[in-house]
Write a protein that holds these residues in place. Structure first.
Motif, mmCIF file in Angstrom:
data_model
loop_
_atom_site.group_PDB
_atom_site.id
_atom_site.type_symbol
_atom_site.label_atom_id
_atom_site.label_comp_id
_atom_site.label_asym_id
_atom_site.label_seq_id
_atom_site.Cartn_x
_atom_site.Cartn_y
_atom_site.Cartn_z
ATOM 1 N N LEU A 100 62.740 -3.834 -11.301
ATOM 2 C CA LEU A 100 62.154 -3.908 -9.961
ATOM 3 C C LEU A 100 61.701 -2.502 -9.576
ATOM 4 O O LEU A 100 62.537 -1.611 -9.360
ATOM 5 N N PRO A 101 60.390 -2.259 -9.517
ATOM 6 C CA PRO A 101 59.889 -0.886 -9.358
ATOM 7 C C PRO A 101 60.295 -0.223 -8.052
ATOM 8 O O PRO A 101 60.391 1.005 -7.982
ATOM 9 N N GLU A 102 60.545 -1.021 -7.011
ATOM 10 C CA GLU A 102 60.873 -0.436 -5.713
ATOM 11 C C GLU A 102 62.324 0.009 -5.616
ATOM 12 O O GLU A 102 62.700 0.744 -4.690
ATOM 13 N N LEU A 103 63.172 -0.442 -6.564
ATOM 14 C CA LEU A 103 64.571 -0.044 -6.564
ATOM 15 C C LEU A 103 64.759 1.236 -7.371
ATOM 16 O O LEU A 103 63.947 1.573 -8.233
ATOM 17 N N SER A 104 65.850 1.943 -7.108
ATOM 18 C CA SER A 104 66.166 3.142 -7.880
ATOM 19 C C SER A 104 66.661 2.740 -9.264
ATOM 20 O O SER A 104 67.047 1.587 -9.492
ATOM 21 N N PRO A 105 66.669 3.679 -10.218
ATOM 22 C CA PRO A 105 67.231 3.367 -11.532
ATOM 23 C C PRO A 105 68.661 2.851 -11.454
ATOM 24 O O PRO A 105 69.028 1.908 -12.174
ATOM 25 N N LEU A 106 69.475 3.444 -10.597
ATOM 26 C CA LEU A 106 70.866 3.001 -10.469
ATOM 27 C C LEU A 106 70.941 1.589 -9.903
ATOM 28 O O LEU A 106 71.722 0.753 -10.383
ATOM 29 N N GLU A 107 70.125 1.291 -8.889
ATOM 30 C CA GLU A 107 70.134 -0.054 -8.306
ATOM 31 C C GLU A 107 69.695 -1.096 -9.328
ATOM 32 O O GLU A 107 70.274 -2.181 -9.402
ATOM 33 N N ALA A 138 71.208 9.584 -12.389
ATOM 34 C CA ALA A 138 71.337 8.498 -11.410
ATOM 35 C C ALA A 138 71.373 8.996 -9.983
ATOM 36 O O ALA A 138 71.237 8.208 -9.041
ATOM 37 N N THR A 139 71.560 10.301 -9.792
ATOM 38 C CA THR A 139 71.656 10.822 -8.422
ATOM 39 C C THR A 139 70.286 11.118 -7.819
ATOM 40 O O THR A 139 70.176 11.353 -6.624
ATOM 41 N N VAL A 140 69.247 11.111 -8.647
ATOM 42 C CA VAL A 140 67.904 11.396 -8.142
ATOM 43 C C VAL A 140 67.404 10.191 -7.342
ATOM 44 O O VAL A 140 67.377 9.061 -7.838
ATOM 45 N N ALA A 141 67.023 10.446 -6.095
ATOM 46 C CA ALA A 141 66.563 9.360 -5.218
ATOM 47 C C ALA A 141 65.086 9.097 -5.483
ATOM 48 O O ALA A 141 64.216 9.622 -4.793
ATOM 49 N N THR A 142 64.798 8.296 -6.487
ATOM 50 C CA THR A 142 63.416 7.960 -6.819
ATOM 51 C C THR A 142 63.330 6.480 -7.127
ATOM 52 O O THR A 142 64.331 5.854 -7.492
ATOM 53 N N ASP A 143 62.160 5.912 -6.959
ATOM 54 C CA ASP A 143 61.991 4.520 -7.325
ATOM 55 C C ASP A 143 61.691 4.442 -8.818
ATOM 56 O O ASP A 143 61.091 5.345 -9.403
ATOM 57 N N THR A 144 62.100 3.343 -9.432
ATOM 58 C CA THR A 144 61.953 3.187 -10.874
ATOM 59 C C THR A 144 60.490 3.177 -11.303
ATOM 60 O O THR A 144 60.154 3.599 -12.407
ATOM 61 N N GLY A 145 59.613 2.713 -10.423
ATOM 62 C CA GLY A 145 58.196 2.648 -10.748
ATOM 63 C C GLY A 145 57.563 3.996 -11.014
ATOM 64 O O GLY A 145 56.496 4.070 -11.627
ATOM 65 N N SER A 146 58.185 5.084 -10.579
ATOM 66 C CA SER A 146 57.618 6.416 -10.786
ATOM 67 C C SER A 146 58.080 7.053 -12.093
ATOM 68 O O SER A 146 57.634 8.149 -12.432
#
Length: 242
Positions: A100-107, A138-146
């Motif tokens: 899901l691109p809008e979620l973070s890698p951890l999510e 996992a601590t980087v606040a980024t969306d998976t799509g990026s």
């Protein structure tokens, strides 16, 4: 477990058939992948490789035959129990990640574990550890799509491992990646059986990827047969050591 069944820490099929609309896609498929071992399944497009993977994952039911995960017959249980077994015992890695691109890698990583009932804090702790071991912060606040394609596939591998599965199934996991990223992901995937004690089944068109498996199987006309094992492709780590 019945008297004729034995504990088996991997995946195996017996007399597996599948047909749809009077078209036979799989014929008497039999193979076994033990825990800690890997098998690559190759063959031309449309020969039934992805259908086989869907059957192994419990997403499809065979016309006849059995599929056992760690000794449990998936074909003999109801859909609800089959879905629970899939969440608990099988990890999936797809060609395009299916994240899901809008979620973070951890999510993305923890989602299957939370759905399977793992306490949220425990899931997030394990997800953070897995991503770190696979080179994703996992601590980087980024969306998976990026993320890059190779990074997304590493997240997909972490997601597949979050439930400590007995079997990991990968469908063309390097098919959308360039050469360097493909090598990195292939190195990672084929390290999983020894690192985590799981059985690994990889469907691939790439002979260099297939050559990394303990055994290569060829799908043709709905049947699966062993291939002559080529020389094992060198890993990125062995290449760098030269």
């Amino acid at each position: 477990m019945g008297p004729s069944e034995t504990a088996f820490g991997g995946i195996e099929t017996s007399d597996l058939h599948y047909e749809v609309a009077n078209r036979v896609l799989l014929r008497a498929v039999e193979f076994k992948v033990e825990a800690g071992r890997s098998v690559a399944v190759t063959g031309p497009s449309g020969c039934g490789k992805s259908t086989l993977l869907s059957l192994l994952a419990g997403l499809l039911r065979p016309t006849r035959g059995t599929i056992r995960i760690a000794g449990q017959d998936m074909t003999a249980i109801a859909a609800g129990r089959r879905a629970a077994l899939r969440l608990r015992s099988i990890g999936m890695v797809y060609q395009f990640g299916e994240l899901l691109p809008e979620l973070s890698p951890l999510e993305n990583t923890v989602l299957p574990a939370v759905l399977a009932g793992l306490p949220k804090q425990e899931a997030y702790t394990r997800g953070t550890e897995l991503l770190g071991s696979l080179g994703i912060d996992a601590t980087v606040a980024t969306d998976t799509g990026s993320l890059s394609g190779g990074e997304r596939q590493r997240v997909a591998v972490a997601r597949a491992l979050i439930g400590s599965p007995q079997v990991v199934l990968a469908d063309e996991p390097t098919g959308a990646l360039d050469g360097k990223a493909s090598t990195t992901v292939a190195d990672l995937l084929f390290s999983l059986p020894s690192r985590y004690g799981c059985a690994l089944v990889v469907v691939t068109h790439n002979p260099a990827v297939a050559a990394r498996a303990d055994q290569i199987m060829v799908m043709s006309d709905g049947r699966l047969r062993p291939a002559e094992q080529p020389d094992r492709a060198p890993s990125a780590s062995s290449e760098s050591a030269r």
